[in-house]
Structures are given as C-alpha cells and as structure tokens.
Design a protein around this motif. Structure first.
Motif, PDB file in Angstrom:
ATOM      1  N   GLU A  50       0.809  -1.222   0.000  1.00 31.73           N
ATOM      2  CA  GLU A  50       0.000   0.000   0.000  1.00 31.73           C
ATOM      3  C   GLU A  50       0.847   1.279   0.000  1.00 31.73           C
ATOM      4  OE1 GLU A  50       0.379  -1.552   4.200  1.00 31.73           O
ATOM      5  OE2 GLU A  50      -0.208  -2.440   2.274  1.00 31.73           O
ATOM      6  N   GLU A  51       2.140   1.164   0.246  1.00 32.50           N
ATOM      7  CA  GLU A  51       3.034   2.317   0.234  1.00 32.50           C
ATOM      8  C   GLU A  51       3.921   2.383  -1.020  1.00 32.50           C
ATOM      9  OE1 GLU A  51       5.299   2.423   3.870  1.00 32.50           O
ATOM     10  OE2 GLU A  51       3.518   2.023   5.086  1.00 32.50           O
ATOM     11  N   TRP A  52       3.823   1.373  -1.850  1.00 33.89           N
ATOM     12  CA  TRP A  52       4.723   1.240  -2.994  1.00 33.89           C
ATOM     13  C   TRP A  52       4.687   2.444  -3.937  1.00 33.89           C
ATOM     14  CZ3 TRP A  52       8.681  -1.858  -3.765  1.00 33.89           C
ATOM     15  CH2 TRP A  52       9.257  -1.892  -5.043  1.00 33.89           C
ATOM     16  N   THR A  53       3.513   2.855  -4.349  1.00 32.83           N
ATOM     17  CA  THR A  53       3.407   3.959  -5.312  1.00 32.83           C
ATOM     18  C   THR A  53       4.029   5.230  -4.765  1.00 32.83           C
ATOM     19  OG1 THR A  53       1.431   3.023  -6.326  1.00 32.83           O
ATOM     20  CG2 THR A  53       1.803   5.375  -6.654  1.00 32.83           C
ATOM     21  N   GLU A  54       3.686   5.569  -3.539  1.00 35.08           N
ATOM     22  CA  GLU A  54       4.159   6.818  -2.953  1.00 35.08           C
ATOM     23  C   GLU A  54       5.659   6.790  -2.617  1.00 35.08           C
ATOM     24  OE1 GLU A  54       3.595  10.664  -2.289  1.00 35.08           O
ATOM     25  OE2 GLU A  54       1.999   9.321  -2.936  1.00 35.08           O
ATOM     26  N   ARG A  55       6.145   5.667  -2.095  1.00 35.66           N
ATOM     27  CA  ARG A  55       7.544   5.602  -1.641  1.00 35.66           C
ATOM     28  C   ARG A  55       8.532   5.198  -2.725  1.00 35.66           C
ATOM     29  NH1 ARG A  55       7.901   2.073   3.629  1.00 35.66           N
ATOM     30  NH2 ARG A  55      10.100   2.252   3.058  1.00 35.66           N
ATOM     31  N   ILE A  56       8.077   4.387  -3.689  1.00 33.87           N
ATOM     32  CA  ILE A  56       9.009   3.841  -4.678  1.00 33.87           C
ATOM     33  C   ILE A  56       8.668   4.258  -6.107  1.00 33.87           C
ATOM     34  CG2 ILE A  56      10.026   1.730  -5.645  1.00 33.87           C
ATOM     35  CD1 ILE A  56      10.787   2.334  -2.673  1.00 33.87           C
ATOM     36  N   HIS A  57       7.499   3.863  -6.591  1.00 31.34           N
ATOM     37  CA  HIS A  57       7.183   4.056  -8.007  1.00 31.34           C
ATOM     38  C   HIS A  57       7.194   5.526  -8.423  1.00 31.34           C
ATOM     39  CE1 HIS A  57       4.756   3.972 -11.750  1.00 31.34           C
ATOM     40  NE2 HIS A  57       5.579   2.969 -11.977  1.00 31.34           N
ATOM     41  N   ARG A  58       6.506   6.355  -7.684  1.00 29.29           N
ATOM     42  CA  ARG A  58       6.447   7.766  -8.079  1.00 29.29           C
ATOM     43  C   ARG A  58       7.823   8.441  -7.992  1.00 29.29           C
ATOM     44  NH1 ARG A  58       2.081   9.710  -5.275  1.00 29.29           N
ATOM     45  NH2 ARG A  58       0.783   8.972  -6.978  1.00 29.29           N
ATOM     46  N   PRO A  59       8.492   8.440  -6.836  1.00 30.36           N
ATOM     47  CA  PRO A  59       9.756   9.193  -6.769  1.00 30.36           C
ATOM     48  C   PRO A  59      10.927   8.560  -7.529  1.00 30.36           C
ATOM     49  CG  PRO A  59       9.328   8.128  -4.672  1.00 30.36           C
ATOM     50  CD  PRO A  59       8.105   7.928  -5.524  1.00 30.36           C
ATOM     51  N   LEU A  60      10.971   7.240  -7.603  1.00 29.80           N
ATOM     52  CA  LEU A  60      12.138   6.587  -8.195  1.00 29.80           C
ATOM     53  C   LEU A  60      11.964   6.149  -9.639  1.00 29.80           C
ATOM     54  CD1 LEU A  60      13.268   4.414  -5.158  1.00 29.80           C
ATOM     55  CD2 LEU A  60      14.086   6.674  -5.856  1.00 29.80           C
ATOM     56  N   VAL A  61      10.700   6.128 -10.115  1.00 31.08           N
ATOM     57  CA  VAL A  61      10.449   5.678 -11.489  1.00 31.08           C
ATOM     58  C   VAL A  61       9.818   6.795 -12.317  1.00 31.08           C
ATOM     59  CG1 VAL A  61       9.280   3.959 -12.935  1.00 31.08           C
ATOM     60  CG2 VAL A  61      10.222   3.277 -10.724  1.00 31.08           C
ATOM     61  N   THR A  62       8.588   7.150 -12.019  1.00 34.62           N
ATOM     62  CA  THR A  62       7.885   8.095 -12.897  1.00 34.62           C
ATOM     63  C   THR A  62       8.346   9.538 -12.761  1.00 34.62           C
ATOM     64  OG1 THR A  62       6.056   8.367 -11.327  1.00 34.62           O
ATOM     65  CG2 THR A  62       5.822   6.652 -13.010  1.00 34.62           C
ATOM     66  N   GLU A  63       8.777   9.947 -11.570  1.00 35.37           N
ATOM     67  CA  GLU A  63       9.209  11.330 -11.376  1.00 35.37           C
ATOM     68  C   GLU A  63      10.702  11.428 -11.079  1.00 35.37           C
ATOM     69  OE1 GLU A  63       6.648  12.868  -8.313  1.00 35.37           O
ATOM     70  OE2 GLU A  63       4.853  12.604  -9.548  1.00 35.37           O
ATOM     71  N   ARG A  64      11.440  10.454 -11.515  1.00 35.24           N
ATOM     72  CA  ARG A  64      12.883  10.388 -11.261  1.00 35.24           C
ATOM     73  C   ARG A  64      13.580  11.641 -11.788  1.00 35.24           C
ATOM     74  NH1 ARG A  64      15.883   5.871 -10.158  1.00 35.24           N
ATOM     75  NH2 ARG A  64      18.111   6.157 -10.409  1.00 35.24           N
ATOM     76  N   ALA A  65      14.438  12.244 -10.979  1.00 36.80           N
ATOM     77  CA  ALA A  65      15.148  13.463 -11.370  1.00 36.80           C
ATOM     78  C   ALA A  65      16.048  13.227 -12.581  1.00 36.80           C
ATOM     79  CB  ALA A  65      15.965  13.990 -10.195  1.00 36.80           C
ATOM     80  N   ASP A  66      16.672  12.055 -12.647  1.00 36.84           N
ATOM     81  CA  ASP A  66      17.561  11.715 -13.760  1.00 36.84           C
ATOM     82  C   ASP A  66      17.015  10.466 -14.452  1.00 36.84           C
ATOM     83  OD1 ASP A  66      19.619  11.184 -15.537  1.00 36.84           O
ATOM     84  OD2 ASP A  66      20.985  10.430 -13.999  1.00 36.84           O
ATOM     85  N   PRO A  67      16.116  10.630 -15.429  1.00 41.38           N
ATOM     86  CA  PRO A  67      15.518   9.468 -16.098  1.00 41.38           C
ATOM     87  C   PRO A  67      16.550   8.530 -16.727  1.00 41.38           C
ATOM     88  CG  PRO A  67      14.364  11.477 -16.710  1.00 41.38           C
ATOM     89  CD  PRO A  67      15.594  11.888 -15.942  1.00 41.38           C
ATOM     90  N   ALA A  68      17.690   9.056 -17.123  1.00 39.50           N
ATOM     91  CA  ALA A  68      18.731   8.205 -17.722  1.00 39.50           C
ATOM     92  C   ALA A  68      19.296   7.227 -16.699  1.00 39.50           C
ATOM     93  CB  ALA A  68      19.843   9.073 -18.301  1.00 39.50           C
ATOM     94  N   GLY A  69      19.100   7.496 -15.422  1.00 41.07           N
ATOM     95  CA  GLY A  69      19.590   6.616 -14.369  1.00 41.07           C
ATOM     96  C   GLY A  69      18.703   5.417 -14.118  1.00 41.07           C
ATOM     97  N   LEU A  70      17.544   5.368 -14.760  1.00 40.76           N
ATOM     98  CA  LEU A  70      16.637   4.223 -14.599  1.00 40.76           C
ATOM     99  C   LEU A  70      16.963   3.218 -15.686  1.00 40.76           C
ATOM    100  CD1 LEU A  70      14.219   3.088 -13.014  1.00 40.76           C
ATOM    101  CD2 LEU A  70      12.740   4.199 -14.706  1.00 40.76           C
ATOM    102  N   LEU A  71      17.559   2.113 -15.315  1.00 32.88           N
ATOM    103  CA  LEU A  71      17.994   1.109 -16.279  1.00 32.88           C
ATOM    104  C   LEU A  71      16.818   0.359 -16.903  1.00 32.88           C
ATOM    105  CD1 LEU A  71      20.479  -0.283 -17.514  1.00 32.88           C
ATOM    106  CD2 LEU A  71      20.435  -1.866 -15.576  1.00 32.88           C
ATOM    107  N   ARG A  72      15.773   0.130 -16.113  1.00 36.13           N
ATOM    108  CA  ARG A  72      14.627  -0.627 -16.603  1.00 36.13           C
ATOM    109  C   ARG A  72      13.369  -0.104 -15.931  1.00 36.13           C
ATOM    110  NH1 ARG A  72      14.017  -5.947 -18.669  1.00 36.13           N
ATOM    111  NH2 ARG A  72      12.015  -6.852 -18.134  1.00 36.13           N
TER     112      ARG A  72
END
Length: 76
Positions: A50-72
C-alpha cells in the motif's frame, strides 16, 4: 562501490533464496563494473504494497530526477 538497494514487497526469503540472490546480483555487478565481489554491497528494503506507489514508483520511477539513471522501467 557499488551498492545495490532492492526495494520489494515484504517477502520471506529463506537462507537458500537469499544466497542465490546475493550470488546472482554480485556476479552481474562485478561483471558490469569490473570490480571484485568484496567491493559489492546489497541491501534489501521491504516496502508494504500500500506504500509502494508513494515511496518507490512515483519518486524513483515516474518522477525520477535523472531518467537516464533508470535502467529498466516496469510494465505496470
């Protein structure tokens, strides 16, 4: 260097599963970065579903400051 942090839904990994995960990730990281296995650290960070979207998906995937840093990206 390097450090790998794995965020995941809570899961009970037995000793054999943890050892396999350690060996597989360490092998991939040492091969990719050309470092010895003793230079690699790995952390496991359980995150409630229940915390995944807010803690992980949004900040680290969809709103990542450096999109090039997301390998997958996930397909959800």
């Amino acid at each position: 260097m390097p450090h790998v942090e794995i965020s995941h839904f809570p899961a009970d990994l037995d000793a054999a599963a943890r050892a396999r995960l350690d060996a597989d990730i360490t092998a991939a990281v040492t091969r990719a970065f050309g470092v010895r296995d003793g230079a690699v650290s790995i952390g496991l960070a359980p995150v409630p579903k229940e915390e995944w979207t807010e803690r992980i998906h949004r900040p680290l995937v969809t709103e990542r400051a450096d999109p090039a840093g997301l390998l997958r990206s996930p397909d959800y």
